[in-house]
Design a protein around this motif. Structure first.
Motif, short mmCIF file in Angstrom:
data_model
loop_
_atom_site.label_atom_id
_atom_site.label_comp_id
_atom_site.label_asym_id
_atom_site.label_seq_id
_atom_site.Cartn_x
_atom_site.Cartn_y
_atom_site.Cartn_z
N ALA A 84 0.82 -1.21 0.00
CA ALA A 84 0.00 0.00 0.00
C ALA A 84 0.85 1.27 0.00
O ALA A 84 0.33 2.37 0.08
N GLY A 85 2.18 1.11 -0.09
CA GLY A 85 3.05 2.27 -0.19
C GLY A 85 3.42 2.91 1.13
O GLY A 85 3.90 4.04 1.16
N GLN A 86 3.22 2.20 2.22
CA GLN A 86 3.53 2.77 3.54
C GLN A 86 5.03 2.63 3.83
O GLN A 86 5.68 1.71 3.36
N ILE A 87 5.55 3.56 4.60
CA ILE A 87 6.96 3.59 4.97
C ILE A 87 7.05 3.35 6.47
O ILE A 87 6.45 4.09 7.25
N PRO A 88 7.79 2.31 6.91
CA PRO A 88 7.86 2.04 8.35
C PRO A 88 8.62 3.12 9.11
O PRO A 88 9.64 3.61 8.64
N ILE A 89 8.09 3.53 10.26
CA ILE A 89 8.75 4.52 11.10
C ILE A 89 8.83 4.00 12.53
O ILE A 89 7.84 3.54 13.09
N ASP A 90 10.04 4.05 13.09
CA ASP A 90 10.24 3.68 14.48
C ASP A 90 9.92 4.91 15.32
O ASP A 90 10.52 5.97 15.15
N ARG A 91 8.95 4.78 16.21
CA ARG A 91 8.50 5.93 16.98
C ARG A 91 9.25 6.10 18.29
O ARG A 91 8.80 6.76 19.20
N GLY A 92 10.46 5.52 18.37
CA GLY A 92 11.25 5.58 19.59
C GLY A 92 11.94 6.91 19.84
O GLY A 92 12.51 7.11 20.90
N ARG A 94 13.62 10.87 17.82
CA ARG A 94 14.04 11.55 16.60
C ARG A 94 15.04 10.73 15.80
O ARG A 94 14.91 10.57 14.60
N ASP A 95 16.06 10.21 16.46
CA ASP A 95 17.08 9.46 15.75
C ASP A 95 16.52 8.15 15.19
O ASP A 95 16.90 7.72 14.11
N ALA A 96 15.61 7.54 15.91
CA ALA A 96 15.01 6.28 15.46
C ALA A 96 14.17 6.50 14.20
O ALA A 96 14.09 5.63 13.34
N ALA A 97 13.54 7.64 14.07
CA ALA A 97 12.66 7.93 12.94
C ALA A 97 13.39 8.48 11.72
O ALA A 97 12.79 8.65 10.67
N GLU A 98 14.68 8.72 11.85
CA GLU A 98 15.42 9.34 10.75
C GLU A 98 15.35 8.52 9.46
O GLU A 98 15.21 9.08 8.36
N GLY A 99 15.43 7.20 9.56
CA GLY A 99 15.35 6.35 8.37
C GLY A 99 14.04 6.53 7.61
O GLY A 99 14.02 6.59 6.38
N ALA A 100 12.95 6.63 8.34
CA ALA A 100 11.64 6.83 7.70
C ALA A 100 11.57 8.19 7.03
O ALA A 100 11.01 8.34 5.95
#
Length: 145
Positions: A84-92, A94-100
């Protein structure tokens, strides 16, 4: 390919028939090029309804837990959300979400749409709605101009 199957055959028609959504202001969405689309977050299902109203593909960030489940259920979730085109984001944090955020930036750099569903309740005071420029030492730069 799976995205378009979901949108036009599997889920999209069902959403249109059952919920009969109405769209206003579609003339303001560019027909090509990068765009960030922010919904009012009226429902958990904003990420389903917004792409269904537009002829373009829209990718959203989704919590990483949807992509890391175990067993058959985990595999089905990962397949569905990836397709469905979703991008995984780690909500832990700021640094964890950088990849998303980098993935969302790549979506914009290739000229596609990135959707956003703000989680905070809407504020009505000007203090919360005023735009602020990024700090000089910010690692984030505009993906498109």
């Amino acid at each position: 390919m799976f995205y378009w199957f979901l949108k036009w055959i599997a889920i999209g028609p069902l959403l249109r028939i059952v919920f009969r959504p109405q769209s206003h202001g579609l003339e303001h969405v560019p027909t090509e090029g990068a765009a960030i689309l922010a919904s009012n977050h009226l429902s958990y299902a904003d990420w389903l309804f917004m792409p269904n109203a537009l002829p373009r593909r829209v990718s959203f960030v989704a919590k990483a837990e949807y992509f890391t489940g175990r067993g058959v259920k985990g595999w089905l979730q990962k397949t569905f959300f990836s397709g469905a085109g979703q991008i995984p984001i780690d909500r832990g944090g700021r640094d964890a979400a950088e990849g998303a955020m980098l993935s969302a930036r790549r979506v914009l750099e290739r000229g596609s749409c990135s959707g956003s569903t703000p989680r905070a309740p809407a504020r009505t005071t000007a203090a919360f709605t005023a735009a602020r420029p990024a700090s000089r030492d910010s690692r984030w730069r505009p993906a498109c101009r």
